[in-house]
Design a protein around this motif. Structure first.
Motif, mmCIF file in Angstrom:
data_model
loop_
_atom_site.group_PDB
_atom_site.id
_atom_site.type_symbol
_atom_site.label_atom_id
_atom_site.label_comp_id
_atom_site.label_asym_id
_atom_site.label_seq_id
_atom_site.Cartn_x
_atom_site.Cartn_y
_atom_site.Cartn_z
ATOM 1 N N ASP A 236 39.483 -2.769 -39.590
ATOM 2 C CA ASP A 236 40.601 -1.974 -40.088
ATOM 3 C C ASP A 236 40.889 -0.850 -39.104
ATOM 4 N N ALA A 237 42.145 -0.726 -38.708
ATOM 5 C CA ALA A 237 42.528 0.359 -37.803
ATOM 6 C C ALA A 237 42.338 1.698 -38.506
ATOM 7 N N SER A 238 42.019 2.700 -37.715
ATOM 8 C CA SER A 238 41.689 4.021 -38.274
ATOM 9 C C SER A 238 42.891 4.958 -38.302
ATOM 10 N N ASP A 239 44.114 4.395 -38.191
ATOM 11 C CA ASP A 239 45.295 5.242 -38.110
ATOM 12 C C ASP A 239 46.079 5.318 -39.413
ATOM 13 N N GLY A 240 45.497 4.781 -40.495
ATOM 14 C CA GLY A 240 46.157 4.833 -41.784
ATOM 15 C C GLY A 240 47.235 3.787 -41.977
ATOM 16 N N SER A 241 47.355 2.840 -41.062
ATOM 17 C CA SER A 241 48.403 1.826 -41.129
ATOM 18 C C SER A 241 48.036 0.636 -42.003
ATOM 19 N N ASN A 242 46.767 0.553 -42.425
ATOM 20 C CA ASN A 242 46.257 -0.614 -43.161
ATOM 21 C C ASN A 242 46.300 -1.871 -42.303
ATOM 22 N N GLU A 243 46.352 -1.685 -41.004
ATOM 23 C CA GLU A 243 46.369 -2.783 -40.054
ATOM 24 C C GLU A 243 44.972 -3.361 -39.889
ATOM 25 N N TYR A 244 44.895 -4.685 -39.724
ATOM 26 C CA TYR A 244 43.644 -5.351 -39.385
ATOM 27 C C TYR A 244 43.837 -5.948 -38.001
ATOM 28 N N CYS A 245 42.966 -5.602 -37.062
ATOM 29 C CA CYS A 245 43.259 -5.957 -35.677
ATOM 30 C C CYS A 245 41.994 -6.238 -34.876
ATOM 31 N N ILE A 246 42.220 -6.844 -33.722
ATOM 32 C CA ILE A 246 41.179 -7.077 -32.719
ATOM 33 C C ILE A 246 41.619 -6.375 -31.442
ATOM 34 N N VAL A 247 40.742 -5.544 -30.901
ATOM 35 C CA VAL A 247 41.052 -4.801 -29.680
ATOM 36 C C VAL A 247 40.165 -5.341 -28.555
ATOM 37 N N PRO A 248 40.716 -6.181 -27.670
ATOM 38 C CA PRO A 248 39.895 -6.720 -26.577
ATOM 39 C C PRO A 248 39.221 -5.611 -25.776
ATOM 40 N N MET A 249 37.998 -5.843 -25.398
ATOM 41 C CA MET A 249 37.077 -4.928 -24.706
ATOM 42 C C MET A 249 36.430 -3.952 -25.686
ATOM 43 N N ALA A 250 37.212 -3.383 -26.610
ATOM 44 C CA ALA A 250 36.597 -2.508 -27.613
ATOM 45 C C ALA A 250 35.714 -3.301 -28.563
ATOM 46 N N ASP A 251 35.912 -4.605 -28.632
ATOM 47 C CA ASP A 251 35.075 -5.437 -29.500
ATOM 48 C C ASP A 251 33.739 -5.783 -28.842
ATOM 49 N N TYR A 252 33.499 -5.233 -27.657
ATOM 50 C CA TYR A 252 32.206 -5.451 -26.996
ATOM 51 C C TYR A 252 31.205 -4.334 -27.274
ATOM 52 N N PHE A 253 31.567 -3.365 -28.113
ATOM 53 C CA PHE A 253 30.598 -2.354 -28.533
ATOM 54 C C PHE A 253 29.712 -2.944 -29.633
ATOM 55 N N ASN A 254 28.419 -2.869 -29.447
ATOM 56 C CA ASN A 254 27.491 -3.326 -30.488
ATOM 57 C C ASN A 254 27.375 -2.285 -31.606
ATOM 58 N N HIS A 255 26.699 -2.673 -32.671
ATOM 59 C CA HIS A 255 26.552 -1.839 -33.872
ATOM 60 C C HIS A 255 25.219 -1.094 -33.889
ATOM 61 N N HIS A 256 25.247 0.113 -34.445
ATOM 62 C CA HIS A 256 24.008 0.822 -34.797
ATOM 63 C C HIS A 256 24.285 1.676 -36.021
ATOM 64 N N SER A 257 23.393 1.609 -36.987
ATOM 65 C CA SER A 257 23.610 2.309 -38.258
ATOM 66 C C SER A 257 23.456 3.818 -38.148
ATOM 67 N N THR A 258 22.538 4.274 -37.308
ATOM 68 C CA THR A 258 22.215 5.701 -37.289
ATOM 69 C C THR A 258 22.449 6.376 -35.938
ATOM 70 N N GLU A 259 22.657 5.617 -34.867
ATOM 71 C CA GLU A 259 22.778 6.212 -33.542
ATOM 72 C C GLU A 259 24.046 5.769 -32.817
ATOM 73 N N SER A 260 25.120 5.531 -33.553
ATOM 74 C CA SER A 260 26.389 5.208 -32.897
ATOM 75 C C SER A 260 26.834 6.408 -32.062
ATOM 76 N N ASN A 261 27.534 6.143 -30.966
ATOM 77 C CA ASN A 261 27.916 7.234 -30.061
ATOM 78 C C ASN A 261 29.370 7.177 -29.606
ATOM 79 N N VAL A 262 30.153 6.217 -30.140
ATOM 80 C CA VAL A 262 31.584 6.160 -29.833
ATOM 81 C C VAL A 262 32.357 5.872 -31.108
ATOM 82 N N GLU A 263 33.645 6.224 -31.094
ATOM 83 C CA GLU A 263 34.528 5.895 -32.207
ATOM 84 C C GLU A 263 35.926 5.617 -31.674
ATOM 85 N N MET A 264 36.691 4.816 -32.436
ATOM 86 C CA MET A 264 38.033 4.427 -32.026
ATOM 87 C C MET A 264 39.082 5.312 -32.677
ATOM 88 N N ALA A 265 40.204 5.428 -31.982
ATOM 89 C CA ALA A 265 41.378 6.116 -32.529
ATOM 90 C C ALA A 265 42.619 5.476 -31.928
#
Length: 451
Positions: A236-265
């Motif tokens: 879900d896009a974080s801009d309030g648009s209710n958009e569901y999207c795929i962002v090439p290259m940004a989808d290469y960030f792995n997940h971490h529950s407690t030590e994430s260090n980047v966010e999208m806008a």
């Protein structure tokens, strides 16, 4: 198993110069913009079979040519995962300051559900079928799947071909598991994995899609690839648009529950920026939080990986019927938690006491429930103290029963999965089961200490 980690420098295009503020493309807002398919000058083809090789070199060149900008030090690296497949993710080889922009992706490259709806028009009959089958909440994802399929069909004429060829074809999520895989999982995990498979089947609405060829409609591997791409790399896009999207290259960030260090806008034109949320030293993975941080079984079912960074896990109490009063007391898979340090969420104790009182003293059960609803924590605490021995014993019995079932699942994995090559997802399933076992054993040890 020791994982081999290696840089993909041999596959990389030249690194773009770092800037604090990347230059956005001057395009109209995302929901009004449609990317026209253009001839991509390359002799690539998208093989969607599970054994297909990932072409990272062409993807990195494509990213640079199409305007994706990365900070200095942003690099894709690969490692062999538990199933011996290549996992590619982003790291930084240089220090990054909090607030620094590490990635810019122009709106033209973003695959979006609303963009697909505008391009194809609304498919009323397909939406009615999805709603009839209980998947009204998946309509956005359905259009994104159709967009991916259409681009796959276009082949070399699609601007996303190089991106598709960089992606994994082998997945370990619930939609990709076999009936034998489900039988090796504990009940809750098995259920949500089967739910993913059911969603895949129900979102394969093909007959009423006029813009796909019959060959594409009948290509089950392509539908499965498109589904996995939409559900494992979309968000879900974080801009309030209710958009569901795929962002090439940004989808290469792995997940971490407690030590994430980047966010999208996103800016007003739909361009995507990824910023560091804290200082990130060199040679550190760049990590997002995908959500569901307290539910590793959900992340296994949806994405196909085990989140060992999760601080807690669902306690696996599964009543045959969850009443409204149980919900009022806090019953949900997100709150009924066992923590890694052996603590038990308050909601677990409340639910267990409510069930015990329902079997022994209905009047006391209602007193407890009413005290909870009124915020009368003194009365609640008094009733908890009165029945503490029974609730502790009841929770130990639940844990022991669950662990016995988990032992049976482990035996099934070890002795019934022959030959192992036919069940490549079982190593991950085994690791998931052992992860859950360790949490339950820690909680059990703490409960024995307070008996």
């Amino acid at each position: 198993m020791t994982q081999r980690v290696f840089p993909l420098a041999a596959f990389s295009s030249s690194t773009l110069l770092a800037t604090q503020a990347f230059t956005p493309s001057a395009v109209s807002p995302r929901t009004r913009f449609r990317v026209q398919s253009i001839l991509f000058e390359s002799d690539l083809a998208t093989d969607v079979s599970e054994g297909a090789q990932r072409d990272i070199a062409s993807f990195e060149a494509w990213a640079s040519d199409y305007g994706i900008q990365r900070s200095e030090g942003f690099q894709l690296v690969g490692q062999e995962d538990i199933s011996s497949n290549l996992d590619v993710s982003a790291i930084t080889t240089g220090d990054i300051s909090a607030g620094e922009c590490v990635l810019y992706v122009p709106q033209e490259l973003i695959l979006s559900s609303y963009g697909a709806m505008e391009q194809f028009g609304r498919l009323d009959e397909a939406e009615a079928l999805l709603t009839q089958n209980g998947y009204e909440g998946s309509i956005r994802e359905y259009y994104l799947i159709l967009k991916i399929l259409k681009e796959l069909e276009l082949g070399q004429e699609s601007p996303w071909t190089a991106y598709f060829n960089s992606l994994p074809r082998f997945y370990s999520n619930g939609a990709s598991m076999t009936p034998f895989c489900y039988s090796c999982l504990p009940p809750y995990a098995a259920k949500i994995c089967k739910d993913e498979r059911a969603r895949l089947n129900n979102l394969s609405v093909k007959r009423v899609v006029p813009f796909l060829s019959n060959d594409t409609k009948g290509n089950t591997k392509a539908w499965k690839f498109a589904y996995n791409l939409a559900y494992t790399r979309g968000f879900d896009a974080s801009d309030g648009s209710n958009e569901y999207c795929i962002v090439p290259m940004a989808d290469y960030f792995n997940h971490h529950s407690t030590e994430s260090n980047v966010e999208m806008a996103f800016d007003d034109f739909g361009n995507c920026y990824v910023h560091a949320t804290r200082d990130v030293p060199a040679n550190t993975p760049l990590l997002l939080n995908y959500g569901e941080s307290y539910n590793p079984s959900f992340l296994l079912a949806r994405y196909g990986f085990l989140d060992e960074s999760s601080p807690a896990s669902f306690c696996k109490i599964l009543p045959s019927h969850v009443s409204n009063e149980m919900k009022d007391l806090g019953y949900s898979h997100e709150t009924m938690l066992f923590y890694h340090n052996g603590e038990v969420a308050e909601e677990v104790w409340d639910h267990l006491l409510y069930v015990i009182l329902g079997e022994t003293d209905v009047d006391m059960q209602q007193m407890f429930y009413q005290a909870h609803m009124a915020g009368d924590y003194e009365t609640k605490s008094s009733i908890h103290s009165q029945y503490s021995g029974q609730t502790v014993q009841g929770l130990i019995e639940h844990i022991d029963t669950f662990l016995l079932d988990l032992d049976a699942k482990s035996s099934k994995v070890n002795y019934d999965a022959q030959p192992p090559s036919e069940h490549p997802r079982l190593p991950l399933i085994s690791r998931h089961n052992e992860f859950v076992r360790s949490v339950f054993l820690t909680v059990r040890s703490c409960l024995l200490g307070i008996q």
